[in-house]
Design a protein around this motif. Sequence first.
Motif, PDB file in Angstrom:
ATOM      1  N   GLY A   1       0.818  -1.219   0.000  1.00  0.00           N
ATOM      2  CA  GLY A   1       0.000   0.000   0.000  1.00  0.00           C
ATOM      3  C   GLY A   1       0.842   1.255   0.000  1.00  0.00           C
ATOM      4  O   GLY A   1       0.504   2.242  -0.659  1.00  0.00           O
ATOM      5  N   LEU A   2       1.968   1.209   0.726  1.00  0.00           N
ATOM      6  CA  LEU A   2       2.838   2.384   0.787  1.00  0.00           C
ATOM      7  C   LEU A   2       3.424   2.709  -0.577  1.00  0.00           C
ATOM      8  O   LEU A   2       3.494   3.887  -0.982  1.00  0.00           O
ATOM      9  CB  LEU A   2       3.954   2.133   1.801  1.00  0.00           C
ATOM     10  N   MET A   3       3.845   1.661  -1.317  1.00  0.00           N
ATOM     11  CA  MET A   3       4.388   1.895  -2.655  1.00  0.00           C
ATOM     12  C   MET A   3       3.308   2.421  -3.606  1.00  0.00           C
ATOM     13  O   MET A   3       3.557   3.315  -4.419  1.00  0.00           O
ATOM     14  CB  MET A   3       4.992   0.598  -3.192  1.00  0.00           C
ATOM     15  N   ILE A   4       2.107   1.874  -3.474  1.00  0.00           N
ATOM     16  CA  ILE A   4       1.024   2.295  -4.370  1.00  0.00           C
ATOM     17  C   ILE A   4       0.586   3.722  -4.063  1.00  0.00           C
ATOM     18  O   ILE A   4       0.319   4.528  -4.967  1.00  0.00           O
ATOM     19  CB  ILE A   4      -0.170   1.326  -4.263  1.00  0.00           C
ATOM     20  N   VAL A   5       0.514   4.067  -2.776  1.00  0.00           N
ATOM     21  CA  VAL A   5       0.006   5.394  -2.403  1.00  0.00           C
ATOM     22  C   VAL A   5       0.952   6.503  -2.861  1.00  0.00           C
ATOM     23  O   VAL A   5       0.513   7.627  -3.165  1.00  0.00           O
ATOM     24  CB  VAL A   5      -0.234   5.460  -0.881  1.00  0.00           C
ATOM     25  N   GLN A   6       2.251   6.196  -2.922  1.00  0.00           N
ATOM     26  CA  GLN A   6       3.181   7.194  -3.431  1.00  0.00           C
ATOM     27  C   GLN A   6       2.877   7.521  -4.892  1.00  0.00           C
ATOM     28  O   GLN A   6       2.941   8.688  -5.323  1.00  0.00           O
ATOM     29  CB  GLN A   6       4.620   6.694  -3.294  1.00  0.00           C
ATOM     30  N   THR A   7       2.517   6.475  -5.646  1.00  0.00           N
ATOM     31  CA  THR A   7       2.137   6.689  -7.044  1.00  0.00           C
ATOM     32  C   THR A   7       0.855   7.505  -7.134  1.00  0.00           C
ATOM     33  O   THR A   7       0.725   8.400  -7.988  1.00  0.00           O
ATOM     34  CB  THR A   7       1.945   5.334  -7.745  1.00  0.00           C
ATOM     35  N   GLU A   8      -0.103   7.202  -6.252  1.00  0.00           N
ATOM     36  CA  GLU A   8      -1.368   7.951  -6.239  1.00  0.00           C
ATOM     37  C   GLU A   8      -1.132   9.431  -5.947  1.00  0.00           C
ATOM     38  O   GLU A   8      -1.718  10.309  -6.582  1.00  0.00           O
ATOM     39  CB  GLU A   8      -2.312   7.350  -5.185  1.00  0.00           C
ATOM     40  N   ILE A   9      -0.272   9.708  -4.991  1.00  0.00           N
ATOM     41  CA  ILE A   9       0.010  11.105  -4.631  1.00  0.00           C
ATOM     42  C   ILE A   9       0.713  11.821  -5.789  1.00  0.00           C
ATOM     43  O   ILE A   9       0.404  12.978  -6.120  1.00  0.00           O
ATOM     44  CB  ILE A   9       0.859  11.161  -3.350  1.00  0.00           C
TER      45      ILE A   9
END
Length: 377
Positions: A35-43
């Motif tokens: 989730g942490l890796m994905i959320v960085q992409t989302e931001i």
Amino acid sequence: MNSILSYLTGVFGVYKRWCTWQRIFYLTITGSLSGLMIVQTEIADALIRGEVGLTWQPWVATYSSVIGFTIVSPFLIYCCELWPFGKAHVIKTTIKLALLYVPITFCFITAMLILRNIAHLLIDGTLFDGWDLIDRYIYEFPKAIAIYLIFIFITYTKIYYDNSQKEQLNAANLQNELQTIRMQTLRSQLQPHFLFNTLNLISSTVYQDADKADSIITRLGDLLRYSLATEQKPFVTFKEELQAMQSYLEISQLRFGERMELEISVEPSTELLMIPAMLLQPLLENAVKYGIEPSNETGKITLESDLIEGLLQIKITNPWHQRRQQQESFGIGLQNTKDRLKLLYQEQATVTLDNNNTDQVTLTIILPAQHMEQTNE
């Protein structure tokens, strides 16, 4: 109805296996890192779109997806465990997994949307978005296929790895069981063979010399007690084995009288070394059978032991009257001894039979010098 209950029971079993602290810990760590890796992409995508004011929304969007898929993942795991993916089932399983994508993804999207809406209501009092529900499902369905395929790949990899480990463990256990059975078979072949010969000796002397027969029976009892005591004790000290074999040698001397001479030379450092129980009996029996029995002349049997460079060396020397028979075969007792030592020590033990001259033969056994703690291991 029964099939549905069976399926639900299987799913419950998957959940139950998952509900351990270790699995929960690893699942939490894996989900959090993913989730942490994905959320960085989302931001980053939000910043590119100019949505500078977004703070918590990408976190909610990402972790609602992670948690939503975690909720449905046991169903998918159970199906992967239920449907093998070998060569014989690859087409059938592929079709089943493709059809399963629809209900699994529907449940995943539903769980994700519920979590998102709950989070949005708790944080700012509004729903997640104003999209039509059908449009939202149509939008999310193709996005889930990548995570679905990756998860299936990881699951089947884990299944095949676990199965491989189980097969290796089962093979090792089976090998140990077969080795134990073979060892028991070898010992059961040795003891009746010896017992048969001794009973024949008692039968031939009981009417001619009752005292001799009584003495033979007493020593036979000592040997049988030793044999029974070693059933659950595969290794004994060389000293214990030698003391027990005194009874056998005394039986033979009672049988052959002055025709049989005996010389025992034991190195003191070898007395406490461990050897397989009942190792010497068939060897001494063969020495008597081939060295003393065939001739009316006096014959001498010599038993020696020595410790050489960490190896226990045992030598039995006896007269040699049946050259052809001994060259062609070790006999039942000696062949079983070779097989038994190979099972116990693999290539670390050797059994050799050499003729010193025309009328003597020496049997040499070399074993690793082991003490009690080593054999226990």
